[in-house]
Design an enzyme around this catalytic site. Structure first.
Site, PDB file in Angstrom:
ATOM      1  CE  LYS A   1      11.119  64.699  17.723  1.00 52.97           C
ATOM      2  NZ  LYS A   1      11.689  63.350  17.663  1.00 52.97           N
TER       3      LYS A   1
ATOM      4  CE1 TYR B   1      12.771  67.607  19.321  1.00 54.74           C
ATOM      5  CE2 TYR B   1      10.713  68.408  20.242  1.00 54.74           C
ATOM      6  CZ  TYR B   1      11.688  67.437  20.155  1.00 54.74           C
ATOM      7  OH  TYR B   1      11.581  66.282  20.891  1.00 54.74           O
TER       8      TYR B   1
END
Ligand SMILES: NC(=O)c1ccc[n+]([C@@H]2O[C@H](COP(=O)([O-])OP(=O)(O)OC[C@H]3O[C@@H](n4cnc5c(N)ncnc54)[C@H](O)[C@@H]3O)[C@@H](O)[C@H]2O)c1
Length: 249
Positions: free
Chosen positions: A158, A154
Site C-alpha cells: 500500500k 500488505y
C-alpha cells in the site's frame, strides 16, 4: 446527484466489499460500470444489484496480477461501453503474519496483486483516460501511513500504491488525467473483519487500528471515491484521503 451521467467507470474488486459499494454508488449516479474481479459469483451478484436498481453494468473475471488478462479486460470495457472515464483500483488481498514467518512467495503475491496489479491497470487504462480526460482512484490504506502490526507485506504494497498515485498525478496532471487514492481503515467487509490474525497476535497492538467511535461499512469509502472521481474532485490531484473513523488522528 448524477455526477457520472455519460461516464464509464471500470471498478476492480467489484465482487464484494468496497469495490461493490463503489460500483453501486457510481451506477446510482448515472455512470455505466464495468465490474472486474476474480470471483464470478460475486460479480454476477453486484451486476444484478445494479441492474435491479436501474443502473447499467457489465462484468469480466480477471486476475489483476495477470498482465494479459488486465489488458484484455480494459479492451473489453471499451468494447462494451465505447469509452473509459474512471478507473477505480480496489481489488486487494491482506496477509497478516509475524514478520519472521512471512514466506517470500507470500510477500511477493501481496505485492503482485495490490501493487503490480494497480500499476498494470493504470498502464492499460491510461491511453483511454487521456482520450476522455478521465481519472484514477487507487486504494491505499492506513497501513501506508502508520505501522500495521503483522502487515509487513500488505503495508509495503500500500505504501507503493500511495507513491505510484503521486507519481501518476505529476506525470499526467498536465495532460488532463488526475490520480488520487483513498486510505480506508477498519471498514466492515470480509477483509476488514480481521479474521486472519496470527493465533498469538498481541491484541494491544492490533487494537491501535480501531476507529474512535465505531466501525462503518464500505459505503463510506464509496462516497469518497465517487467524490474524487467526479467533477467535485476536479482540483484534487495526487492526494490521498484517510477514511478511518479518526484512527490515525
Ligand atoms: N476493509 C478495510 O478495512 C480496508 C482497509 C484498508 C484498505 N482496504 C483496501 O480496500 C480494498 C477492498 O477491500 P475490501 O475490504 O472490500 O475487501 P474484500 O475482501 O471484501 O474485497 C476484495 C475484492 O478483491 C478481489 N480480489 C482479490 N484478489 C484479486 C485479484 N488477484 N484479481 C482480481 N480481484 C481480486 C476479491 O475477490 C474481492 O472481491 C482492498 O484494496 C483493501 O486492501 C480495505
Amino acid at each position: 446527484m448524477n455526477r457520472f451521467e455519460g461516464k464509464v467507470a471500470l471498478v476492480t474488486g467489484a465482487a464484494a466489499g468496497i469495490g461493490r459499494a463503489t460500483a453501486q454508488r457510481i451506477a446510482s449516479e448515472g455512470g455505466s460500470v464495468f465490474l472486474v474481479d476474480v470471483a464470478r459469483d460475486g460479480l454476477e451478484e453486484t451486476a444484478k444489484l445494479i441492474t435491479e436498481a436501474g443502473g447499467n453494468a457489465a462484468f469480466a473475471t480477471c486476475d489483476v496480477s495477470d498482465e494479459g488478462e488486465v489488458h484484455a479486460t480494459v479492451q473489453a470495457c471499451v468494447a462494451e461501453f465505447g469509452r473509459l472515464d474512471v478507473l477505480c483500483n480496489i481489488a486487494g488481498i491482506l496477509l497478516l503474519e509475524h514478520f519472521e514467518k512471512i514466506p517470500v512467495e507470500k510477500f511477493r503475491r501481496v505485492l503482485e496483486v495490490n501493487l503490480v496489479g494497480t500499476f498494470m491497470l493504470c498502464q492499460a487504462a491510461l491511453p483511454h483516460l487521456l482520450e476522455t480526460g478521465g481519472n484514477i482512484v487507487n486504494t491505499s490504506s492506513t497501513s501506508a501511513l502508520a505501522g500495521m502490526p503483522y502487515g509487513a507485506a500488505y503495508g509495503t504494497s500500500k505504501g507503493g500504491v500511495s507513491a505510484l498515485t503521486r507519481t501518476l498525478a505529476v506525470e499526467f496532471g498536465k495532460r488532463g488525467v488526475r490520480c488520487n487514492a483513498v486510505n480506508p481503515g477498519s471498514i466492515k467487509t470480509a477483509m476488514g473483519s480481521g479474521g486472519n490474525l496470527p493465533d498469538d497476535a498481541d491484541m494491544q497492538l492490533v487494537m491501535r487500528a480501531m476507529p474512535i467511535d465505531k466501525a462503518r461499512g464500505p459505503e463510506v469509502i464509496a462516497a469518497v471515491v465517487a467524490m474524487l472521481a467526479s467533477e467535485d474532485g476536479a482540483h484534487i490531484n495526487g492526494e490521498e484521503i484517510r477514511v478511518d473513523g479518526g484512527t490515525l488522528s
